[in-house]
Write an enzyme that holds these catalytic residues in place. Structure first.
Site, PDB file in Angstrom:
ATOM      1  N   HIS A 134       0.867  -1.189   0.000  1.00 53.75           N
ATOM      2  CA  HIS A 134       0.000   0.000   0.000  1.00 53.75           C
ATOM      3  C   HIS A 134       0.900   1.233   0.000  1.00 53.75           C
ATOM      4  O   HIS A 134       1.733   1.410   0.895  1.00 53.75           O
ATOM      5  CB  HIS A 134      -0.915   0.017   1.222  1.00 53.75           C
ATOM      6  N   CYS A 135       0.744   2.064  -1.018  1.00 51.25           N
ATOM      7  CA  CYS A 135       1.588   3.246  -1.164  1.00 51.25           C
ATOM      8  C   CYS A 135       0.843   4.470  -0.635  1.00 51.25           C
ATOM      9  O   CYS A 135      -0.167   4.879  -1.219  1.00 51.25           O
ATOM     10  CB  CYS A 135       1.970   3.463  -2.621  1.00 51.25           C
ATOM     11  N   PRO A 136       1.306   5.091   0.460  1.00 49.31           N
ATOM     12  CA  PRO A 136       0.600   6.259   0.992  1.00 49.31           C
ATOM     13  C   PRO A 136       0.688   7.471   0.074  1.00 49.31           C
ATOM     14  O   PRO A 136      -0.218   8.321   0.078  1.00 49.31           O
ATOM     15  CB  PRO A 136       1.308   6.522   2.327  1.00 49.31           C
TER      16      PRO A 136
END
Length: 336
Positions: A134-136
């Site tokens: 998951h890439c913020p």
């Protein structure tokens, strides 16, 4: 999940879309400062500016594509009751991929059997095919359907920062060279150059710091791509004690991860948006979402058929215990 839908369901964004907006704003501010204060100080300013604008547009396009594309969300099965979910949670299923036996995990939240390489993202609260992480910064999961956009985004960020760093450093060094040859500038020649061109100096430092963070990330994902591995698998050690059946040759892995045709989304996004307003959500589960038609990602080859029937098999080391496994007709006929 925790996704939000915009434009009547035409656009889907993750829960961290505010961070994505900050990333867009930061990139825009740095780029505009570069165009206004740095490019005009060098010879060939129109060309230098045009290249910078092209890299900026490419970076933002790939960022938006990563942030708004369906990463490969697997449809939930909301009609599975609690008793069936509890029974599946204690059951075991396996699938054989190129001679390697891999377990299928039951997701109690989505109430589905996850195919190999899929994982549940706790940030977005959905299961994603070929889940990487998951890439913020993009506010979105990175998975089967948007990994190539993420890879291109990281590469374009490195290219934009490197270009901005080199051009800004040249602009500042030019001012420093002028100060060094000017007898009236006094002893503090660096201070004179900073007073003359503070923005190029500041941009050089800022882009250098960004490169120090992003370049190792790019190198890491280049390594993953060449081995057809994912961040999630590396962290969990999925293939620490067995061969990765999805890993072929480096060129084949790169083509498979970055250049193959994207599978269609399993989601009807406009119906998902209607669910937020109280309407039903219609999800595709017709075999069109994964490489193999049944949702399981196949190593290098796709099949048009749906999943073959389960059969009962005894795995090595588990004599006397019957476990369901996928039928497989040949080593190259990967089950789905």
């Amino acid at each position: 999940g925790r996704h939000a839908f915009l434009c009547d369901g035409r656009v889907m964004v993750g829960p961290d879309w505010g961070v994505t907006c900050f990333a867009v704003a930061l990139t825009t501010v740095l780029s505009v400062a570069f165009w206004i204060f740095v490019c005009p100080t060098l010879a060939g300013a129109p060309l230098v500016t045009s290249v910078g604008m092209l890299l900026y547009a490419l970076t933002l396009t790939l960022l938006v594509a990563t942030a708004t594309a369906d990463p490969g969300i697997l449809p939930r099965a909301p009609y599975v009751d609690d008793a069936e979910s509890l029974a599946n949670a204690s059951a075991e299923r396996f699938v054989e991929v190129r001679g390697v036996t891999m377990p299928l995990k039951w997701c109690s939240t989505c109430r589905i059997w996850r195919p190999p390489r899929a994982s549940h993202c706790t940030e977005c609260n959905v299961c994603v095919e070929r889940f990487d992480h998951h890439c913020p910064w993009t506010g979105q999961c990175v998975g089967l359907r948007n990994y190539r956009y993420f890879f291109g985004f990281v590469l374009s960020v490195c290219s934009l920062c490197a270009y901005t760093l080199v051009v800004s450093a040249l602009s500042f060094l030019h001012a420093l060279a002028v100060a060094l040859t000017d007898a009236t500038s006094g002893g503090d020649r660096v201070g004179v150059a900073l007073d003359e061109r503070p923005v190029p100096a500041a941009l050089s430092i800022a882009t250098a710091l960004i490169l120090l963070c992003v370049c190792p990330l790019l190198c890491y994902h280049c390594s993953l791509t060449c081995r057809n591995a994912t961040t999630s698998e590396e962290i969990k050690g999925t293939f620490a004690d067995r061969a990765n059946p999805f890993d072929q040759s480096c060129p084949a892995n790169c083509r498979h991860v970055l250049c193959r045709p994207l599978p269609p989304s399993r989601l009807h996004l406009r119906s998902a948006a209607a669910e937020e307003l109280g309407g039903p959500m219609i999800l595709r589960n017709d075999g069109g979402g994964g490489e193999g038609g049944g949702g399981v990602e196949l190593p290098m080859a796709a099949a048009d058929e749906g999943p073959p029937p389960l059969r009962t098999a005894t795995l090595p080391g588990s004599e006397g215990k019957r476990r369901p496994a996928r039928e497989q007709s040949s080593p190259d006929d990967v089950p789905v």
